[in-house]
Scaffold this motif. Structure first.
Motif, PDB file in Angstrom:
ATOM      1  N   GLY A   1       0.801  -1.221   0.000  1.00 47.41           N
ATOM      2  CA  GLY A   1       0.000   0.000   0.000  1.00 47.41           C
ATOM      3  C   GLY A   1       0.833   1.268   0.000  1.00 47.41           C
ATOM      4  O   GLY A   1       0.370   2.344  -0.378  1.00 47.41           O
ATOM      5  N   LEU A   2       2.099   1.157   0.424  1.00 44.10           N
ATOM      6  CA  LEU A   2       3.014   2.304   0.380  1.00 44.10           C
ATOM      7  C   LEU A   2       3.745   2.394  -0.961  1.00 44.10           C
ATOM      8  O   LEU A   2       4.570   3.290  -1.170  1.00 44.10           O
ATOM      9  CB  LEU A   2       4.052   2.209   1.513  1.00 44.10           C
ATOM     10  CG  LEU A   2       3.537   2.280   2.962  1.00 44.10           C
ATOM     11  CD1 LEU A   2       4.691   2.131   3.947  1.00 44.10           C
ATOM     12  CD2 LEU A   2       2.779   3.577   3.215  1.00 44.10           C
ATOM     13  N   GLY A   3       3.445   1.432  -1.834  1.00 48.56           N
ATOM     14  CA  GLY A   3       4.071   1.449  -3.155  1.00 48.56           C
ATOM     15  C   GLY A   3       5.382   0.696  -3.204  1.00 48.56           C
ATOM     16  O   GLY A   3       6.201   0.927  -4.113  1.00 48.56           O
ATOM     17  N   ASN A   4       5.605  -0.232  -2.243  1.00 47.18           N
ATOM     18  CA  ASN A   4       6.853  -1.003  -2.181  1.00 47.18           C
ATOM     19  C   ASN A   4       8.092  -0.104  -2.273  1.00 47.18           C
ATOM     20  O   ASN A   4       9.109  -0.464  -2.862  1.00 47.18           O
ATOM     21  CB  ASN A   4       6.891  -2.052  -3.302  1.00 47.18           C
ATOM     22  CG  ASN A   4       5.843  -3.132  -3.098  1.00 47.18           C
ATOM     23  OD1 ASN A   4       5.689  -3.654  -2.002  1.00 47.18           O
ATOM     24  ND2 ASN A   4       5.101  -3.446  -4.144  1.00 47.18           N
ATOM     25  N   THR A   5       7.992   1.071  -1.667  1.00 42.33           N
ATOM     26  CA  THR A   5       9.078   2.054  -1.739  1.00 42.33           C
ATOM     27  C   THR A   5      10.064   1.869  -0.586  1.00 42.33           C
ATOM     28  O   THR A   5       9.857   1.027   0.304  1.00 42.33           O
ATOM     29  CB  THR A   5       8.486   3.480  -1.713  1.00 42.33           C
ATOM     30  OG1 THR A   5       9.517   4.416  -1.942  1.00 42.33           O
ATOM     31  CG2 THR A   5       7.836   3.773  -0.354  1.00 42.33           C
TER      32      THR A   5
END
Length: 853
Positions: A104-108
């Motif tokens: 959900g955090l964009g796999n960042t």
């Protein structure tokens, strides 16, 4: 329902679920503070992981009988627990929840931070106890970092902290906060009060380049900015030489050198400082208390990554009177510790009466214009300060007038001798009266008379001591260059070797050691027993085993004679502290050191210094002729005459203290018998009015007020005050105290002061806050103290170096260190509060630095 993960802002984000750090971040979001997006890994996830892998029972076994002071044992247990977490299998439901939230955090790239259930609370600072991992990217990497955070609940430091603070090891749990990583251009820490001077109207910002780890871990000296909270004005901006910055790399983070063009550049603009200080005030207002805030700046946008209450609030140094300057000078320098209630009321009242007479003598009619309402000395946060109305021109005119200078600088030795004789006469008068023949009122009268004589003596020597410092300063200034041309590096050689009372005392101890070596039973007894045991035997009426009666009587007679001649002094001017006649361990340790051949003969040392002095005089006179030679000889004679007078005069300041304490002891015994206090030393924790009321009840033979319940709180308050760092001057000038705060260099804490005796020594430190600590001093240690007096001299023969909070080149510590040829660093301001006993430190007397290894 079991929550394995939660959004950062969620109604279930309680302390028990998300820990102190996580709960704080949730609150900040609720308050509208910019916080990087992320999620909580709850304590439920930790507990199911520990339960599934059966870790807690193994931890409990490992912690049985562990010693919180045994570092190697703690480290070994911590390492074993870390392996348990590393090898543990992540429960499927926990792993799935974390992966979903991370996606959900964009796999960042993220920051993975520990959040303990007892962290960031108002009454228990766990700051830095658990781990943080930056620049973590990828599902497996995030899961591994979370396990490492869980394991960090069991570092050696965290285990010891909980044990020492009585926190049950089995009930703690750890949450984890996972947040998008702020790619900081600048980051740092902000305190919403000024921790240096305690001012609630100021805040301090530390800022440096890159990610925040370098600042938080003290790997870099950051810029220090002080902001006035009311006006938002930047009070000071101290630009540091920022050598290291934390940056991202493929494996997480690393420390890199800061580019040359950025090292001494302001890391924050005025606008950024204003916005940051506004955020700090908003956070403080929301929490209703001063806060410790970690922040980051990315592309001119500010983020708050952590905020916790400041657990130990520094005192605010409020001035008792406007338009008055307060300093730790004159008599206040001989009162380095917080004073007891009896000294703060009875002692200071007498001191101020004597000081008022001195001021009239010095300033005549102008004394009223300079004297503050509370008197020359006052107590601020437990510490005694000298005070005077801020009229520097008037003080200078009166102090530096030809009449004042002539009176102060002439016949100083003769005037000191006269003052000494007057003081001795008062002591002799009261020593000749058997105390058992006096009632409590009469004894109290004797205490006040003797202490008043001590204070009058001190005021008299205030008009003699300047002759010593001025003569030495003039001599050094005028002839330092000539001395160097003559090959003499240090002009102090011209003043060494004087036969001071302190040196006579040391000679007496040397003679005692020589006598002991000639007596086989005493020699064996002293070598086989520590000083504490010998002191206890000395006070006992029982003959120690293995010692002949004749030798023991002779030994006690010799010690008694030594104490009668050289023990009539004080370690500190507050009469609540024991004297050398009561605290025998430094004296006995000195004798033992001489016996073991570890200490230099004071006779030989004096002979050596005299030879060096004569040689230096001969060499320098070859470079001087005519009128200049006459001036040299005159100044040299003046300095050599007055230098020992300075040391002797200060040595005798506490000449009446042993008698004063014996008088208090007699009254204490009556107060204990009548159940007013519990212990003899409790008398010093009463105020003057309370003691006078008890004495009145004693002499009237009526029941005494029970003061036993009042004393513990007063002792606790003084202990708290002892942790403060009293500014040397109030109000402080331009926050100069900041530059004296401990700095880090190459990862080591570095203190900076004034080097007053050259040389470099690395040795364990021994921090002595008062005579009560003398028993812990080990020969070969570095003596670390707020300051020292001549009564401390026996310790110098045992020390490898000396470090003090206050003092200068002409202070007692410096002079004696040079005599003993050991390095000394004065005026570090915070040594006694930064250095721990047993810690290895490097003292460099040439550069004036102390490095904590």
């Amino acid at each position: 329902m079991i929550y394995y993960i939660l959004p950062l802002m969620h109604k279930q984000a309680t302390l028990e679920m998300v820990g102190g750090k996580g709960m704080s971040l949730s609150k900040l979001l609720t308050a509208g503070i910019p916080v990087p997006d992320g999620f909580h890994v709850t304590t439920a996830s930790y507990r199911i992981f520990v339960e599934m892998n059966r870790i807690q029972s193994q931890i409990n076994k490992l912690l049985v009988g562990i010693d919180s002071n045994n570092t190697s044992q703690l480290e070994d247990v911590s390492k074993q627990i870390g392996i348990l977490f590393h090898d543990g299998e992540m429960p499927q439901e926990v792993s799935a929840a974390i992966k979903t939230a991370y996606a959900g955090l964009g796999n960042t790239a993220v920051a993975v931070r520990s959040s303990a259930t007892a962290e960031d609370l108002p009454d228990a600072s766990f700051a830095g106890q658990q781990d943080t991992y930056l620049n973590i990217q990828g599902e497996n990497e995030v899961l591994a970092a979370i396990k490492r955070c869980w394991a960090s609940l069991w570092t050696a430091r965290a285990i010891a902290y909980r044990k020492k603070n009585n926190i049950k090891q089995e009930i703690v749990a750890l949450a984890v906060v996972v947040q998008k990583l702020v790619l900081s251009d600048v980051s740092g820490v902000m305190f919403t009060l000024n921790p240096i001077n305690g001012s609630r109207s100021e805040m301090i910002i530390n800022a440096s380049w890159g990610l925040g780890e370098a600042v938080v871990s003290s790997l870099v000296t950051p810029d220090t900015i002080i902001v006035d909270k009311k006006t938002e004005r930047i009070v000071t901006y101290e630009v540091a030489n920022k050598e290291i910055m934390t940056v991202r790399n493929a494996d997480g983070t690393e420390e890199n050198p800061v580019p040359d063009q950025l090292r001494k550049k302001h890391s924050l603009t005025r606008d950024q400082i204003n916005r940051l200080s506004q955020l700090g005030q908003k956070i403080e207002k929301y929490y209703q208390r001063p806060m410790d805030v970690e922040w980051a700046l990315e592309k001119d946008k500010l983020y708050i990554v952590q905020a916790r209450p400041i657990t130990v609030l520094p005192p605010e140094w409020v001035l008792p009177e406007k338009g008055v300057i307060y300093t730790k000078g004159s008599l206040a320098e001989h009162l380095p510790n917080p004073v007891t209630p009896l000294f703060a009321t009875l002692g200071l009242e007498i001191i101020n009466r004597a000081s008022a007479l001195l001021w009239i003598d010095m300033f005549a009619k102008s004394a009223k214009k300079l004297m503050p309402e509370n008197g020359a000395y006052t107590v601020i946060n437990g510490y005694v300060y000298l005070s005077a109305k801020s009229k520097p021109l008037l003080i200078a005119v009166k102090s530096l007038s030809p009449h004042s200078l002539r009176r102060t600088l002439t016949n100083s030795v003769v005037r000191w001798v006269a003052a000494r004789k007057e003081f001795e006469a008062v002591i002799k008068q009261w020593e000749e009266i058997p105390l058992h023949t006096l009632n409590a009122h009469q004894i109290m009268e004797g205490i006040q008379n003797v202490f008043c004589a001590a204070c009058i003596y001190f005021t008299r020597i205030q008009l003699t001591l300047p002759a010593a410092s001025i003569s030495e300063t003039l001599f050094t200034k005028l002839f330092q260059g000539t001395a160097r041309r003559a090959g003499i590096a240090d002009t102090s050689v011209f003043l060494l070797g004087s036969d001071t009372i302190a040196l006579q005392s040391e000679k007496n101890l040397w003679d005692l050691s020589e006598w002991v070596k000639q007596n086989s039973t005493m020699n064996r007894y002293l070598q086989n027993n520590p000083a504490t045991k010998i002191a206890k035997d000395y006070m006992s009426s029982v003959l120690p085993a293995g010692v002949s009666t004749e030798a023991w009587i002779e030994w006690k007679n010799r010690i008694n004679q030594y104490l009668k001649e050289f023990g009539r002094t004080a370690y500190e001017f507050d009469f609540a502290y024991s004297t050398p006649q009561e605290t025998l361990t430094p004296t006995l340790d000195s004798i033992k050191t001489f016996m073991e051949g570890k200490g230099e003969s004071p006779y030989l040392r004096q002979i050596t210094f005299k030879k060096r002095r004569k040689q230096a005089e001969t060499e320098i006179l070859q470079h001087i002729g005519g009128p200049r030679k006459k001036l040299f000889l005159k100044l040299l004679h003046w300095a050599q005459e007055t230098a020992p007078m300075r040391e002797n005069a200060i040595y005798l300041m506490g000449m009446g203290h042993p008698l004063i304490r014996r008088m208090f002891q007699v009254i204490s015994e009556d107060l204990i018998r009548c159940e007013a206090i519990s212990h003899p030393e409790d008398i010093y924790w009463l105020t003057k009015s309370e003691l006078e009321a008890l004495i009145d009840q004693l002499d009237k033979n009526i029941p005494l007020s029970d003061m036993r319940g009042e004393i513990p709180a007063r002792k606790a308050e003084l202990k708290k005050c002892r942790g403060y760092t009293p500014p040397s001057r109030l109000p402080e000038k331009n926050n100069k105290a900041i530059s004296k705060a401990p700095q880090k260099k190459d990862g080591k804490i570095m203190l900076t002061g004034i080097g007053t005796s050259s040389g470099v020594v690395t040795a364990p430190a021994c921090v002595l806050n008062s005579p009560a600590d003398f028993e812990s001093f080990q020969p070969g240690s570095v003596l670390v103290a707020v300051t020292t007096t001549p009564a401390w001299t026996p310790l110098f023969s045992l020390a490898n170096a000396v470090v003090t909070d206050i003092g200068g080149p002409l202070s007692h510590s410096s002079i004696v260190a040079r005599e003993y040829g050991i390095p000394a660093v004065m005026a570090t301001h915070t040594a006694t509060r930064t250095i721990k006993s047993g810690q290895m430190i490097t003292v460099d007397g040439s550069t004036g630095t102390v490095r904590l290894n």
